[in-house]
Every structure is written in structure tokens, then in C-alpha cells.
Design a protein around this motif. Structure first.
Motif, PDB file in Angstrom:
ATOM      1  N   SER A   1     -19.109  19.976 -16.271  1.00  0.00           N
ATOM      2  CA  SER A   1     -19.549  19.923 -17.668  1.00  0.00           C
ATOM      3  C   SER A   1     -20.291  18.632 -17.974  1.00  0.00           C
ATOM      4  O   SER A   1     -19.963  17.572 -17.445  1.00  0.00           O
ATOM      5  CB  SER A   1     -18.357  20.071 -18.615  1.00  0.00           C
ATOM      6  N   ASP A   2     -21.284  18.769 -18.831  1.00  0.00           N
ATOM      7  CA  ASP A   2     -21.952  17.608 -19.409  1.00  0.00           C
ATOM      8  C   ASP A   2     -21.206  17.158 -20.646  1.00  0.00           C
ATOM      9  O   ASP A   2     -21.180  15.978 -20.980  1.00  0.00           O
ATOM     10  CB  ASP A   2     -23.403  17.957 -19.780  1.00  0.00           C
ATOM     11  N   LEU A   3     -20.605  18.137 -21.334  1.00  0.00           N
ATOM     12  CA  LEU A   3     -19.906  17.860 -22.581  1.00  0.00           C
ATOM     13  C   LEU A   3     -18.668  18.733 -22.662  1.00  0.00           C
ATOM     14  O   LEU A   3     -18.746  19.945 -22.480  1.00  0.00           O
ATOM     15  CB  LEU A   3     -20.829  18.151 -23.771  1.00  0.00           C
ATOM     16  N   ASP A   4     -17.521  18.116 -22.898  1.00  0.00           N
ATOM     17  CA  ASP A   4     -16.290  18.847 -23.189  1.00  0.00           C
ATOM     18  C   ASP A   4     -16.087  18.806 -24.695  1.00  0.00           C
ATOM     19  O   ASP A   4     -16.245  17.749 -25.318  1.00  0.00           O
ATOM     20  CB  ASP A   4     -15.075  18.185 -22.524  1.00  0.00           C
ATOM     21  N   ILE A   5     -15.759  19.957 -25.257  1.00  0.00           N
ATOM     22  CA  ILE A   5     -15.460  20.043 -26.676  1.00  0.00           C
ATOM     23  C   ILE A   5     -14.049  20.601 -26.808  1.00  0.00           C
ATOM     24  O   ILE A   5     -13.775  21.704 -26.345  1.00  0.00           O
ATOM     25  CB  ILE A   5     -16.470  20.935 -27.432  1.00  0.00           C
ATOM     26  N   GLU A   6     -13.167  19.809 -27.395  1.00  0.00           N
ATOM     27  CA  GLU A   6     -11.789  20.232 -27.612  1.00  0.00           C
ATOM     28  C   GLU A   6     -11.614  20.555 -29.090  1.00  0.00           C
ATOM     29  O   GLU A   6     -11.924  19.732 -29.950  1.00  0.00           O
ATOM     30  CB  GLU A   6     -10.822  19.125 -27.202  1.00  0.00           C
ATOM     31  N   LEU A   7     -11.103  21.747 -29.363  1.00  0.00           N
ATOM     32  CA  LEU A   7     -10.877  22.202 -30.728  1.00  0.00           C
ATOM     33  C   LEU A   7      -9.395  22.481 -30.937  1.00  0.00           C
ATOM     34  O   LEU A   7      -8.724  23.000 -30.043  1.00  0.00           O
ATOM     35  CB  LEU A   7     -11.686  23.467 -31.009  1.00  0.00           C
ATOM     36  N   ALA A   8      -8.908  22.135 -32.110  1.00  0.00           N
ATOM     37  CA  ALA A   8      -7.510  22.397 -32.463  1.00  0.00           C
ATOM     38  C   ALA A   8      -7.430  22.689 -33.956  1.00  0.00           C
ATOM     39  O   ALA A   8      -8.170  22.106 -34.755  1.00  0.00           O
ATOM     40  CB  ALA A   8      -6.638  21.193 -32.124  1.00  0.00           C
ATOM     41  N   VAL A   9      -6.547  23.601 -34.314  1.00  0.00           N
ATOM     42  CA  VAL A   9      -6.323  23.918 -35.723  1.00  0.00           C
ATOM     43  C   VAL A   9      -5.764  22.680 -36.410  1.00  0.00           C
ATOM     44  O   VAL A   9      -4.882  21.999 -35.881  1.00  0.00           O
ATOM     45  CB  VAL A   9      -5.355  25.110 -35.863  1.00  0.00           C
ATOM     46  N   ALA A  10      -6.320  22.376 -37.582  1.00  0.00           N
ATOM     47  CA  ALA A  10      -5.861  21.237 -38.393  1.00  0.00           C
ATOM     48  C   ALA A  10      -5.855  21.700 -39.846  1.00  0.00           C
ATOM     49  O   ALA A  10      -6.883  21.655 -40.523  1.00  0.00           O
ATOM     50  CB  ALA A  10      -6.769  20.032 -38.206  1.00  0.00           C
ATOM     51  N   GLY A  11      -4.723  22.196 -40.307  1.00  0.00           N
ATOM     52  CA  GLY A  11      -4.660  22.748 -41.661  1.00  0.00           C
ATOM     53  C   GLY A  11      -5.513  23.998 -41.733  1.00  0.00           C
ATOM     54  O   GLY A  11      -5.403  24.885 -40.897  1.00  0.00           O
ATOM     55  N   SER A  12      -6.428  24.048 -42.693  1.00  0.00           N
ATOM     56  CA  SER A  12      -7.318  25.203 -42.801  1.00  0.00           C
ATOM     57  C   SER A  12      -8.613  24.991 -42.040  1.00  0.00           C
ATOM     58  O   SER A  12      -9.465  25.874 -42.006  1.00  0.00           O
ATOM     59  CB  SER A  12      -7.630  25.484 -44.274  1.00  0.00           C
ATOM     60  N   GLY A  13      -8.762  23.841 -41.398  1.00  0.00           N
ATOM     61  CA  GLY A  13      -9.967  23.539 -40.630  1.00  0.00           C
ATOM     62  C   GLY A  13      -9.667  23.362 -39.161  1.00  0.00           C
ATOM     63  O   GLY A  13      -8.671  23.873 -38.647  1.00  0.00           O
ATOM     64  N   ARG A  14     -10.552  22.637 -38.495  1.00  0.00           N
ATOM     65  CA  ARG A  14     -10.417  22.380 -37.072  1.00  0.00           C
ATOM     66  C   ARG A  14     -10.700  20.913 -36.790  1.00  0.00           C
ATOM     67  O   ARG A  14     -11.591  20.315 -37.384  1.00  0.00           O
ATOM     68  CB  ARG A  14     -11.409  23.226 -36.255  1.00  0.00           C
ATOM     69  N   ARG A  15      -9.969  20.373 -35.874  1.00  0.00           N
ATOM     70  CA  ARG A  15     -10.244  19.040 -35.349  1.00  0.00           C
ATOM     71  C   ARG A  15     -11.073  19.248 -34.086  1.00  0.00           C
ATOM     72  O   ARG A  15     -10.776  20.121 -33.278  1.00  0.00           O
ATOM     73  CB  ARG A  15      -8.942  18.327 -35.027  1.00  0.00           C
ATOM     74  N   CYS A  16     -12.113  18.465 -33.916  1.00  0.00           N
ATOM     75  CA  CYS A  16     -13.047  18.637 -32.813  1.00  0.00           C
ATOM     76  C   CYS A  16     -13.273  17.287 -32.127  1.00  0.00           C
ATOM     77  O   CYS A  16     -13.679  16.321 -32.779  1.00  0.00           O
ATOM     78  CB  CYS A  16     -14.368  19.183 -33.355  1.00  0.00           C
ATOM     79  N   LEU A  17     -13.012  17.247 -30.829  1.00  0.00           N
ATOM     80  CA  LEU A  17     -13.245  16.052 -30.038  1.00  0.00           C
ATOM     81  C   LEU A  17     -14.365  16.338 -29.058  1.00  0.00           C
ATOM     82  O   LEU A  17     -14.307  17.323 -28.316  1.00  0.00           O
ATOM     83  CB  LEU A  17     -11.968  15.651 -29.282  1.00  0.00           C
ATOM     84  N   LEU A  18     -15.400  15.511 -29.087  1.00  0.00           N
ATOM     85  CA  LEU A  18     -16.552  15.646 -28.188  1.00  0.00           C
ATOM     86  C   LEU A  18     -16.454  14.568 -27.121  1.00  0.00           C
ATOM     87  O   LEU A  18     -16.388  13.385 -27.439  1.00  0.00           O
ATOM     88  CB  LEU A  18     -17.850  15.477 -28.980  1.00  0.00           C
ATOM     89  N   ARG A  19     -16.454  14.992 -25.851  1.00  0.00           N
ATOM     90  CA  ARG A  19     -16.307  14.035 -24.765  1.00  0.00           C
ATOM     91  C   ARG A  19     -17.413  14.251 -23.733  1.00  0.00           C
ATOM     92  O   ARG A  19     -17.451  15.287 -23.066  1.00  0.00           O
ATOM     93  CB  ARG A  19     -14.933  14.186 -24.119  1.00  0.00           C
ATOM     94  N   PRO A  20     -18.325  13.270 -23.574  1.00  0.00           N
ATOM     95  CA  PRO A  20     -19.399  13.412 -22.582  1.00  0.00           C
ATOM     96  C   PRO A  20     -18.868  13.168 -21.167  1.00  0.00           C
ATOM     97  O   PRO A  20     -17.959  12.369 -20.966  1.00  0.00           O
ATOM     98  CB  PRO A  20     -20.387  12.321 -22.984  1.00  0.00           C
ATOM     99  N   ASN A  21     -19.442  13.893 -20.202  1.00  0.00           N
ATOM    100  CA  ASN A  21     -19.033  13.750 -18.805  1.00  0.00           C
ATOM    101  C   ASN A  21     -20.203  13.463 -17.883  1.00  0.00           C
ATOM    102  O   ASN A  21     -20.043  13.504 -16.662  1.00  0.00           O
ATOM    103  CB  ASN A  21     -18.318  15.021 -18.335  1.00  0.00           C
ATOM    104  N   SER A  22     -21.379  13.244 -18.449  1.00  0.00           N
ATOM    105  CA  SER A  22     -22.568  12.962 -17.657  1.00  0.00           C
ATOM    106  C   SER A  22     -23.533  12.150 -18.513  1.00  0.00           C
ATOM    107  O   SER A  22     -23.326  11.989 -19.719  1.00  0.00           O
ATOM    108  CB  SER A  22     -23.247  14.268 -17.225  1.00  0.00           C
TER     109      SER A  22
END
Length: 156
Positions: A122-143
């Protein structure tokens, strides 16, 4: 969409997810592999759909949950593959999907850990998790391409 840190976002609703997809599309590298992580219902397919829509994909954008892979021509040139590895029992099964990377500009891979060793890095990992009525999103570059992609997002 609120920024918690430069790579950590709070997506308050579906509109914020679509806005992130549009931002990612504006800065899409020449070729990119994105691994989407998160539990069932975390928003992986929603974000993938928003990104594909922002890249000019028209018509129905199907979830690859049962088909394993969906392919889309991009308005910006090239092809996008949207893969869902949830139902893959062994990474060797990917050989039977006939994935030819020659014309692939964008790989969107859900549940990439199930295809480990058989998928492009991956060039980019995107981690998503439920956070209340929305989503928490972590963007992690790998290249370098992934880091340049995030640098472009930061300039918005």
C-alpha cells in the motif's frame, strides 16, 4: 470534517466522507494502492464509493463483498479496482481473480490483511472506526507517493 491531527480526521457524517473522497481524488498520484482497514460497518465501502465517484465513475458502484472485485474506468485515465478480501480464505485464491495490474491506476482494497503477500504494497493505509454517529479516520502513508498524496491533502 474536523481535523484532529494532520492525519487523523473525524468524519461527522456521509457528507464528510464524500468530501474526503473528493479531496483524495484531487490529489490522486499517477498510481496508488490504498488499503482500507476497519470493522464491518466502519465505512470502508462508503469511502471507496465517494472516492470513485469523485474520480468520475458514473452509474452503480457496487460493493465487491460477494464478487470480490469490481473494476471501473476512471475519467482521469486508467482503471480502478475495488477489492473486498473478507471472503478470501487464503491469499493464493487471488491468482484466480486474474488481476492484471498493467492499466490499474488505483487499487482500493478492503480487508487487505486477508490477501497479505498476494497484493501490492500500500501507498496509503486508511483506518476507519465508528465514533458516535460519525467515523474516525486515520491516514497513514507507506511510500513516497503516499506521503506526497497526504501532503497534497494538507494543502487544501
Amino acid at each position: 470534517m474536523q481535523t484532529l491531527t494532520s492525519n487523523n480526521l473525524l468524519l461527522e457524517d456521509a457528507d464528510a466522507t464524500a468530501a474526503l473522497g473528493a479531496r483524495l481524488a484531487r490529489h490522486l498520484p499517477e498510481r496508488a494502492v490504498v488499503h482500507l482497514h476497519g470493522d464491518l460497518g466502519a465505512g470502508k465501502s462508503t469511502l471507496a464509493r465517494a472516492l470513485l465517484r469523485a474520480l468520475g465513475v458514473t452509474g452503480t458502484i457496487r460493493s465487491p463483498t460477494y464478487t470480490l472485485v469490481e473494476q471501473y474506468p476512471l475519467a482521469v485515465g486508467g482503471t480502478a479496482l475495488h477489492l473486498d478480501m473478507y471472503r478470501i480464505g487464503d491469499p493464493g485464491e487471488l491468482e484466480f481473480l486474474g488481476l492484471d495490474s498493467a492499466d490499474i491506476r488505483l487499487w482500493l482494497v478492503e480487508w487487505p490483511e486477508r490477501g497479505r503477500g498476494a497484493l501490492p504494497a500500500s501507498d496509503l493505509d486508511i483506518e476507519l472506526a465508528v465514533a458516535g454517529s460519525g467515523r474516525r479516520c486515520l491516514l497513514r502513508p507507506n511510500s513516497m507517493a503516499g506521503q506526497a498524496w497526504l501532503n497534497g491533502l494538507a494543502s487544501d
